[in-house]
Write an enzyme that holds these catalytic residues in place. Structure first.
Site, PDB file in Angstrom:
ATOM      1  N   ASN A 145      -5.072   0.197  -3.944  1.00 29.97           N
ATOM      2  CA  ASN A 145      -5.419   0.765  -4.793  1.00 29.97           C
ATOM      3  C   ASN A 145      -4.167   1.578  -4.675  1.00 29.97           C
ATOM      4  OD1 ASN A 145      -8.183   0.044  -5.965  1.00 29.97           O
ATOM      5  ND2 ASN A 145      -8.499   0.750  -3.279  1.00 29.97           N
TER       6      ASN A 145
ATOM      7  N   CYS B 169      -6.385  12.433   9.573  1.00 30.39           N
ATOM      8  CA  CYS B 169      -6.403  11.262  10.662  1.00 30.39           C
ATOM      9  C   CYS B 169      -4.842  10.457  11.415  1.00 30.39           C
ATOM     10  CB  CYS B 169      -6.369   9.410   9.531  1.00 30.39           C
ATOM     11  SG  CYS B 169      -6.623   7.878  11.143  1.00 30.39           S
TER      12      CYS B 169
ATOM     13  N   CYS C 193      -2.665   4.136   3.623  1.00 30.29           N
ATOM     14  CA  CYS C 193      -3.946   4.750   3.226  1.00 30.29           C
ATOM     15  C   CYS C 193      -3.208   6.351   3.771  1.00 30.29           C
ATOM     16  CB  CYS C 193      -4.539   4.371   4.476  1.00 30.29           C
ATOM     17  SG  CYS C 193      -6.454   5.413   4.562  1.00 30.29           S
TER      18      CYS C 193
ATOM     19  N   CYS D  68      -1.533   4.994   9.032  1.00 38.50           N
ATOM     20  CA  CYS D  68      -1.459   3.753   8.388  1.00 38.50           C
ATOM     21  C   CYS D  68      -0.379   4.024   7.029  1.00 38.50           C
ATOM     22  CB  CYS D  68      -2.590   2.858   7.970  1.00 38.50           C
ATOM     23  SG  CYS D  68      -3.627   2.448   9.283  1.00 38.50           S
TER      24      CYS D  68
ATOM     25  N   GLU E  65     -14.163  14.001   1.880  1.00 36.11           N
ATOM     26  CA  GLU E  65     -15.124  13.287   1.059  1.00 36.11           C
ATOM     27  C   GLU E  65     -15.242  12.120   1.386  1.00 36.11           C
ATOM     28  OE1 GLU E  65     -10.773  14.346  -1.751  1.00 36.11           O
ATOM     29  OE2 GLU E  65     -11.052  12.157  -1.528  1.00 36.11           O
TER      30      GLU E  65
ATOM     31  N   CYS F 299     -20.450   5.820   0.968  1.00 32.83           N
ATOM     32  CA  CYS F 299     -19.376   5.434   2.196  1.00 32.83           C
ATOM     33  C   CYS F 299     -18.746   7.424   2.356  1.00 32.83           C
ATOM     34  CB  CYS F 299     -17.719   5.068   1.305  1.00 32.83           C
ATOM     35  SG  CYS F 299     -16.336   5.489   2.036  1.00 32.83           S
TER      36      CYS F 299
ATOM     37  N   SER G 139     -10.246  -3.540   9.861  1.00 30.70           N
ATOM     38  CA  SER G 139      -9.285  -3.078   8.869  1.00 30.70           C
ATOM     39  C   SER G 139      -8.047  -4.093   9.561  1.00 30.70           C
ATOM     40  CB  SER G 139      -8.835  -1.830   8.309  1.00 30.70           C
ATOM     41  OG  SER G 139      -9.885  -1.359   8.115  1.00 30.70           O
ATOM     42  N   LEU G 140      -8.002  -5.270   8.849  1.00 30.25           N
ATOM     43  CA  LEU G 140      -6.994  -6.687   9.255  1.00 30.25           C
ATOM     44  C   LEU G 140      -5.432  -6.397   7.881  1.00 30.25           C
ATOM     45  CD1 LEU G 140      -5.561  -8.703  11.423  1.00 30.25           C
ATOM     46  CD2 LEU G 140      -7.171 -10.222  10.108  1.00 30.25           C
TER      47      LEU G 140
ATOM     48  N   CYS H 291     -10.899   2.667  -2.216  1.00 32.78           N
ATOM     49  CA  CYS H 291     -10.497   1.982  -0.666  1.00 32.78           C
ATOM     50  C   CYS H 291      -9.018   2.611  -0.477  1.00 32.78           C
ATOM     51  CB  CYS H 291     -10.297   0.575  -0.301  1.00 32.78           C
ATOM     52  SG  CYS H 291     -10.058   0.029   1.396  1.00 32.78           S
TER      53      CYS H 291
ATOM     54  N   GLY I 278     -10.156   8.429   8.272  1.00 32.48           N
ATOM     55  CA  GLY I 278     -10.978   8.771   9.967  1.00 32.48           C
ATOM     56  C   GLY I 278     -11.005   7.885  10.300  1.00 32.48           C
TER      57      GLY I 278
END
Length: 347
Positions: free
Chosen positions: A294, A111, A118, A115, A91, A104, A218-219, A337, A162
Protein backbone atom coordinates in the site's frame (compact mmCIF):
# COMPACT_ATOMS: atom_id res chain seq x y z
CA UNK A 1 -2.49 13.83 39.99
CA UNK A 2 -4.34 10.66 40.92
CA UNK A 3 -2.91 7.38 39.70
CA UNK A 4 -4.63 5.48 36.88
CA UNK A 5 -6.06 2.47 38.70
CA UNK A 6 -5.80 0.30 35.59
CA UNK A 7 -2.03 0.62 35.67
CA UNK A 8 -2.03 -1.44 38.86
CA UNK A 9 -1.67 -5.20 38.69
CA UNK A 10 -4.12 -7.32 40.66
CA UNK A 11 -1.38 -8.01 43.21
CA UNK A 12 -0.67 -4.28 43.63
CA UNK A 13 -4.39 -3.55 44.08
CA UNK A 14 -4.61 -6.23 46.78
CA UNK A 15 -1.65 -4.67 48.61
CA UNK A 16 -3.29 -1.24 48.44
CA UNK A 17 -6.50 -2.59 49.96
CA UNK A 18 -4.64 -4.42 52.73
CA UNK A 19 -2.65 -1.30 53.59
CA UNK A 20 -5.91 0.58 53.96
CA UNK A 21 -7.58 -2.00 56.20
CA UNK A 22 -9.71 -3.68 53.51
CA UNK A 23 -10.03 -7.32 52.49
CA UNK A 24 -7.94 -8.27 49.46
CA UNK A 25 -10.76 -10.30 47.84
CA UNK A 26 -12.40 -6.97 46.95
CA UNK A 27 -9.62 -6.44 44.40
CA UNK A 28 -11.18 -9.09 42.16
CA UNK A 29 -14.54 -7.32 42.30
CA UNK A 30 -12.90 -3.99 41.52
CA UNK A 31 -10.99 -5.52 38.58
CA UNK A 32 -14.25 -6.82 37.11
CA UNK A 33 -15.80 -3.35 37.31
CA UNK A 34 -12.89 -1.43 35.78
CA UNK A 35 -12.07 -3.93 33.02
CA UNK A 36 -15.00 -6.19 32.15
CA UNK A 37 -17.72 -3.62 32.87
CA UNK A 38 -15.65 -0.61 31.74
CA UNK A 39 -17.06 1.75 34.35
CA UNK A 40 -15.69 5.29 34.51
CA UNK A 41 -16.98 6.22 37.94
CA UNK A 42 -16.13 4.31 41.13
CA UNK A 43 -19.58 5.10 42.50
CA UNK A 44 -21.10 2.74 39.92
CA UNK A 45 -19.59 -0.25 41.74
CA UNK A 46 -22.88 -1.41 43.25
CA UNK A 47 -21.46 -4.39 45.18
CA UNK A 48 -18.62 -2.36 46.74
CA UNK A 49 -19.17 -0.47 49.99
CA UNK A 50 -19.31 3.32 49.94
CA UNK A 51 -16.24 3.42 52.18
CA UNK A 52 -14.15 1.53 49.61
CA UNK A 53 -15.59 3.57 46.73
CA UNK A 54 -14.56 6.76 48.52
CA UNK A 55 -11.11 5.31 49.16
CA UNK A 56 -10.68 4.55 45.46
CA UNK A 57 -12.04 7.94 44.41
CA UNK A 58 -9.57 9.73 46.67
CA UNK A 59 -6.53 7.86 45.34
CA UNK A 60 -7.26 6.86 41.74
CA UNK A 61 -8.74 7.90 38.42
CA UNK A 62 -10.05 5.87 35.46
CA UNK A 63 -8.89 7.71 32.33
CA UNK A 64 -10.30 6.53 29.00
CA UNK A 65 -9.47 7.27 25.40
CA UNK A 66 -12.15 8.47 23.02
CA UNK A 67 -12.73 8.61 19.27
CA UNK A 68 -11.25 11.84 17.91
CA UNK A 69 -12.16 11.16 14.28
CA UNK A 70 -13.15 8.32 11.99
CA UNK A 71 -13.23 7.53 8.27
CA UNK A 72 -15.15 4.82 6.45
CA UNK A 73 -13.72 3.22 3.30
CA UNK A 74 -15.67 2.07 0.28
CA UNK A 75 -15.19 -1.54 1.47
CA UNK A 76 -16.71 -0.64 4.90
CA UNK A 77 -13.36 -0.69 6.71
CA UNK A 78 -13.34 2.05 9.36
CA UNK A 79 -10.23 3.82 10.63
CA UNK A 80 -10.34 5.54 14.01
CA UNK A 81 -8.05 8.17 15.47
CA UNK A 82 -8.21 7.59 19.21
CA UNK A 83 -7.29 10.45 21.52
CA UNK A 84 -5.34 9.36 24.58
CA UNK A 85 -5.67 11.11 27.96
CA UNK A 86 -2.47 13.09 27.23
CA UNK A 87 -3.90 14.26 23.86
CA UNK A 88 -1.66 12.06 21.72
CA UNK A 89 -3.40 10.18 18.94
CA UNK A 90 -3.14 6.58 17.79
CA UNK A 91 -5.00 4.81 15.02
CA UNK A 92 -7.03 1.60 15.06
CA UNK A 93 -9.02 -0.13 12.35
CA UNK A 94 -12.26 -2.10 12.16
CA UNK A 95 -12.09 -4.58 9.27
CA UNK A 96 -15.39 -6.33 8.48
CA UNK A 97 -15.35 -9.19 5.96
CA UNK A 98 -17.77 -11.96 5.06
CA UNK A 99 -16.15 -14.49 7.38
CA UNK A 100 -14.67 -12.43 10.21
CA UNK A 101 -14.61 -9.03 11.88
CA UNK A 102 -11.16 -7.87 12.93
CA UNK A 103 -9.83 -5.08 15.13
CA UNK A 104 -6.33 -3.84 14.33
CA UNK A 105 -4.86 -2.03 17.35
CA UNK A 106 -1.78 0.05 18.12
CA UNK A 107 0.74 -0.52 20.91
CA UNK A 108 2.85 2.66 20.71
CA UNK A 109 2.46 6.32 19.81
CA UNK A 110 4.74 6.30 16.77
CA UNK A 111 7.54 3.77 16.31
CA UNK A 112 11.31 3.68 16.73
CA UNK A 113 12.12 1.06 14.08
CA UNK A 114 11.92 3.24 10.93
CA UNK A 115 10.98 0.52 8.44
CA UNK A 116 11.22 2.12 5.00
CA UNK A 117 7.84 0.95 3.70
CA UNK A 118 5.74 1.83 6.76
CA UNK A 119 4.14 5.22 7.41
CA UNK A 120 4.40 4.78 11.19
CA UNK A 121 8.14 4.26 10.79
CA UNK A 122 8.49 7.83 9.57
CA UNK A 123 7.02 9.13 12.83
CA UNK A 124 9.00 9.64 15.99
CA UNK A 125 8.15 7.29 18.83
CA UNK A 126 6.55 9.36 21.58
CA UNK A 127 5.71 6.68 24.13
CA UNK A 128 4.41 3.21 24.81
CA UNK A 129 0.71 2.71 25.35
CA UNK A 130 -0.59 1.49 28.69
CA UNK A 131 -2.40 -1.84 28.73
CA UNK A 132 -5.67 -0.02 29.39
CA UNK A 133 -5.17 2.16 26.29
CA UNK A 134 -4.69 -0.93 24.11
CA UNK A 135 -7.64 -2.65 25.77
CA UNK A 136 -9.87 0.39 25.26
CA UNK A 137 -9.17 0.38 21.52
CA UNK A 138 -10.61 -3.14 21.37
CA UNK A 139 -13.60 -2.23 23.55
CA UNK A 140 -14.45 0.79 21.40
CA UNK A 141 -13.97 -1.02 18.09
CA UNK A 142 -16.10 -3.89 19.40
CA UNK A 143 -18.87 -1.39 20.29
CA UNK A 144 -18.64 0.17 16.83
CA UNK A 145 -18.74 -3.25 15.16
CA UNK A 146 -21.92 -4.19 17.01
CA UNK A 147 -23.57 -0.85 16.28
CA UNK A 148 -22.65 -0.61 12.60
CA UNK A 149 -22.50 -4.23 11.45
CA UNK A 150 -24.32 -6.14 14.20
CA UNK A 151 -21.24 -8.32 14.51
CA UNK A 152 -18.95 -8.92 17.49
CA UNK A 153 -15.21 -8.98 16.91
CA UNK A 154 -13.86 -12.37 15.90
CA UNK A 155 -10.17 -11.46 15.71
CA UNK A 156 -7.71 -9.01 17.26
CA UNK A 157 -4.42 -8.16 15.52
CA UNK A 158 -1.59 -6.20 17.09
CA UNK A 159 -0.58 -4.78 13.72
CA UNK A 160 -1.26 -1.09 14.18
CA UNK A 161 1.20 1.62 15.14
CA UNK A 162 4.34 0.55 16.99
CA UNK A 163 6.37 -2.60 17.72
CA UNK A 164 4.46 -4.67 20.31
CA UNK A 165 7.55 -6.49 21.63
CA UNK A 166 9.18 -3.18 22.54
CA UNK A 167 6.21 -2.59 24.87
CA UNK A 168 6.22 -6.13 26.18
CA UNK A 169 4.79 -5.83 29.70
CA UNK A 170 1.85 -3.60 28.73
CA UNK A 171 1.02 -5.61 25.62
CA UNK A 172 1.02 -8.85 27.63
CA UNK A 173 -1.17 -7.27 30.31
CA UNK A 174 -3.63 -6.06 27.66
CA UNK A 175 -3.85 -9.57 26.17
CA UNK A 176 -4.34 -11.06 29.62
CA UNK A 177 -7.29 -8.71 30.21
CA UNK A 178 -8.75 -9.31 26.75
CA UNK A 179 -8.70 -13.07 27.30
CA UNK A 180 -9.72 -13.20 30.96
CA UNK A 181 -13.24 -14.66 31.29
CA UNK A 182 -13.63 -13.36 34.86
CA UNK A 183 -12.39 -9.78 34.72
CA UNK A 184 -11.97 -9.07 31.00
CA UNK A 185 -13.60 -9.72 27.63
CA UNK A 186 -13.09 -13.49 27.62
CA UNK A 187 -11.71 -13.61 24.07
CA UNK A 188 -9.91 -16.74 22.90
CA UNK A 189 -6.12 -16.25 22.64
CA UNK A 190 -6.28 -18.22 19.39
CA UNK A 191 -8.19 -15.25 17.94
CA UNK A 192 -5.34 -12.86 18.75
CA UNK A 193 -2.27 -12.34 16.54
CA UNK A 194 0.77 -10.34 17.53
CA UNK A 195 2.91 -9.09 14.64
CA UNK A 196 6.56 -8.25 15.23
CA UNK A 197 9.34 -6.82 13.08
CA UNK A 198 11.62 -9.31 14.79
CA UNK A 199 13.09 -8.89 18.27
CA UNK A 200 14.76 -12.27 18.82
CA UNK A 201 15.20 -12.16 22.60
CA UNK A 202 11.60 -11.07 23.11
CA UNK A 203 10.33 -13.86 20.84
CA UNK A 204 12.18 -16.26 23.12
CA UNK A 205 10.55 -14.58 26.12
CA UNK A 206 7.14 -15.15 24.54
CA UNK A 207 8.00 -18.83 24.38
CA UNK A 208 9.22 -18.92 27.98
CA UNK A 209 6.02 -17.20 29.06
CA UNK A 210 4.05 -19.95 27.26
CA UNK A 211 1.78 -17.57 25.36
CA UNK A 212 -1.21 -19.08 23.60
CA UNK A 213 -1.85 -16.40 20.97
CA UNK A 214 -0.58 -16.42 17.38
CA UNK A 215 2.74 -14.92 16.28
CA UNK A 216 3.48 -13.29 12.93
CA UNK A 217 6.87 -12.11 11.71
CA UNK A 218 6.98 -9.11 9.38
CA UNK A 219 9.66 -10.60 7.15
CA UNK A 220 9.34 -8.96 3.69
CA UNK A 221 12.77 -10.13 2.52
CA UNK A 222 14.37 -13.57 2.85
CA UNK A 223 18.01 -12.52 2.86
CA UNK A 224 19.88 -10.15 5.15
CA UNK A 225 21.14 -7.79 2.44
CA UNK A 226 17.64 -6.90 1.29
CA UNK A 227 16.09 -6.96 4.75
CA UNK A 228 18.82 -4.69 6.17
CA UNK A 229 18.02 -2.10 3.50
CA UNK A 230 14.35 -1.76 4.46
CA UNK A 231 14.31 -2.80 8.14
CA UNK A 232 17.11 -1.47 10.33
CA UNK A 233 16.15 -3.89 13.11
CA UNK A 234 17.56 -6.71 10.97
CA UNK A 235 21.12 -5.44 11.52
CA UNK A 236 20.91 -6.50 15.18
CA UNK A 237 18.37 -9.32 14.68
CA UNK A 238 19.41 -10.99 11.45
CA UNK A 239 17.42 -13.72 9.77
CA UNK A 240 19.50 -16.58 11.19
CA UNK A 241 18.99 -15.23 14.72
CA UNK A 242 15.27 -14.79 14.11
CA UNK A 243 14.86 -18.30 12.73
CA UNK A 244 16.56 -19.71 15.83
CA UNK A 245 14.24 -17.68 18.08
CA UNK A 246 11.17 -18.72 16.09
CA UNK A 247 12.20 -22.37 16.18
CA UNK A 248 12.52 -22.06 19.96
CA UNK A 249 9.06 -20.44 20.07
CA UNK A 250 7.51 -23.24 18.03
CA UNK A 251 9.13 -26.03 20.06
CA UNK A 252 7.91 -24.49 23.33
CA UNK A 253 4.40 -23.46 22.26
CA UNK A 254 3.54 -25.62 19.21
CA UNK A 255 1.88 -22.52 17.75
CA UNK A 256 2.16 -22.21 13.98
CA UNK A 257 4.06 -19.12 12.89
CA UNK A 258 3.05 -16.75 10.10
CA UNK A 259 5.50 -14.99 7.80
CA UNK A 260 4.14 -11.68 6.51
CA UNK A 261 5.65 -10.79 3.17
CA UNK A 262 4.83 -7.55 1.37
CA UNK A 263 5.45 -7.96 -2.36
CA UNK A 264 7.27 -4.98 -3.89
CA UNK A 265 7.56 -4.61 -7.66
CA UNK A 266 10.96 -5.66 -9.06
CA UNK A 267 12.48 -5.86 -5.60
CA UNK A 268 11.40 -9.02 -3.75
CA UNK A 269 8.86 -10.56 -6.17
CA UNK A 270 11.05 -12.84 -8.32
CA UNK A 271 11.08 -16.63 -8.30
CA UNK A 272 14.56 -16.44 -6.75
CA UNK A 273 13.03 -14.46 -3.88
CA UNK A 274 10.27 -17.07 -3.61
CA UNK A 275 12.88 -19.83 -3.43
CA UNK A 276 14.77 -18.03 -0.64
CA UNK A 277 11.52 -17.59 1.23
CA UNK A 278 10.64 -21.28 0.83
CA UNK A 279 13.97 -22.31 2.35
CA UNK A 280 13.03 -20.40 5.52
CA UNK A 281 9.82 -22.41 5.85
CA UNK A 282 11.67 -25.72 6.29
CA UNK A 283 12.66 -25.04 9.92
CA UNK A 284 9.14 -25.28 11.44
CA UNK A 285 5.51 -25.20 10.23
CA UNK A 286 4.83 -21.86 8.60
CA UNK A 287 1.95 -20.06 6.95
CA UNK A 288 2.82 -17.23 4.54
CA UNK A 289 0.64 -14.17 4.11
CA UNK A 290 1.52 -12.36 0.89
CA UNK A 291 0.48 -8.75 1.39
CA UNK A 292 -0.24 -6.22 -1.32
CA UNK A 293 1.91 -3.14 -0.90
CA UNK A 294 0.00 0.00 0.00
CA UNK A 295 1.87 3.10 -1.23
CA UNK A 296 2.77 5.85 1.20
CA UNK A 297 3.92 9.38 0.43
CA UNK A 298 7.30 8.94 2.11
CA UNK A 299 8.48 5.89 0.10
CA UNK A 300 8.98 5.08 -3.59
CA UNK A 301 8.13 1.37 -3.53
CA UNK A 302 5.54 0.11 -5.98
CA UNK A 303 2.99 -2.67 -5.74
CA UNK A 304 4.00 -5.92 -7.48
CA UNK A 305 2.23 -6.73 -10.74
CA UNK A 306 -0.61 -9.27 -10.49
CA UNK A 307 1.26 -11.69 -12.77
CA UNK A 308 4.37 -11.57 -10.54
CA UNK A 309 2.23 -12.11 -7.43
CA UNK A 310 0.51 -15.12 -9.01
CA UNK A 311 3.79 -16.75 -10.04
CA UNK A 312 5.26 -16.12 -6.58
CA UNK A 313 2.24 -17.70 -4.91
CA UNK A 314 2.14 -20.68 -7.28
CA UNK A 315 5.81 -21.45 -6.66
CA UNK A 316 5.22 -21.68 -2.90
CA UNK A 317 2.02 -23.67 -3.28
CA UNK A 318 3.80 -26.24 -5.46
CA UNK A 319 6.23 -26.62 -2.56
CA UNK A 320 3.18 -27.39 -0.37
CA UNK A 321 3.50 -24.19 1.66
CA UNK A 322 0.27 -22.69 3.03
CA UNK A 323 -0.07 -19.33 1.29
CA UNK A 324 -2.74 -16.65 1.61
CA UNK A 325 -2.89 -13.42 -0.35
CA UNK A 326 -4.08 -10.58 1.85
CA UNK A 327 -5.86 -8.03 -0.31
CA UNK A 328 -5.69 -4.47 0.94
CA UNK A 329 -8.63 -3.21 2.94
CA UNK A 330 -9.32 0.46 3.60
CA UNK A 331 -6.54 1.77 1.37
CA UNK A 332 -8.67 4.66 0.10
CA UNK A 333 -8.60 6.08 3.66
CA UNK A 334 -4.98 5.11 4.42
CA UNK A 335 -6.16 2.36 6.78
CA UNK A 336 -4.38 -0.53 5.07
CA UNK A 337 -1.25 -2.38 6.18
CA UNK A 338 1.67 0.03 6.60
CA UNK A 339 -0.40 3.18 6.20
CA UNK A 340 -1.29 4.04 9.80
CA UNK A 341 0.29 7.26 11.03
CA UNK A 342 -1.35 9.87 13.24
CA UNK A 343 0.60 12.95 12.37
CA UNK A 344 -1.54 15.29 14.45
CA UNK A 345 -1.89 15.78 18.19
CA UNK A 346 -4.07 18.09 20.17
CA UNK A 347 -2.20 20.33 22.57
Amino acid sequence: MKQDIRQLTLAELKIFLQQNGEKEYKANQIEEWIWKNNIRDFNLMSNISQKVRDLLTNHFSIPFLHIHSQQQAIDDTIKYAFMLPDSNLVEGVLIPTENRTTACVSSQVGCSLSCKFCATGYMKKKRNLHASEIYDQVVMIQKQSLEKYNSPLSNIVYMGMGEPLLNYAQVMMSIEKLTSPKTGLGLSPKRITLSTSGIAKMIQKLADDAVKFNLALSLHAANDTKRNSIMAINESNNIKTLIEALRYFYVKTKNKITFEYILFADWNDSLKDAQELFLLTKHFPVKINIIEYNPIQEASFQKAEPEALEKFKEYLQKKEVIVNVRRSRGKDIAAACGQLASKESIQ
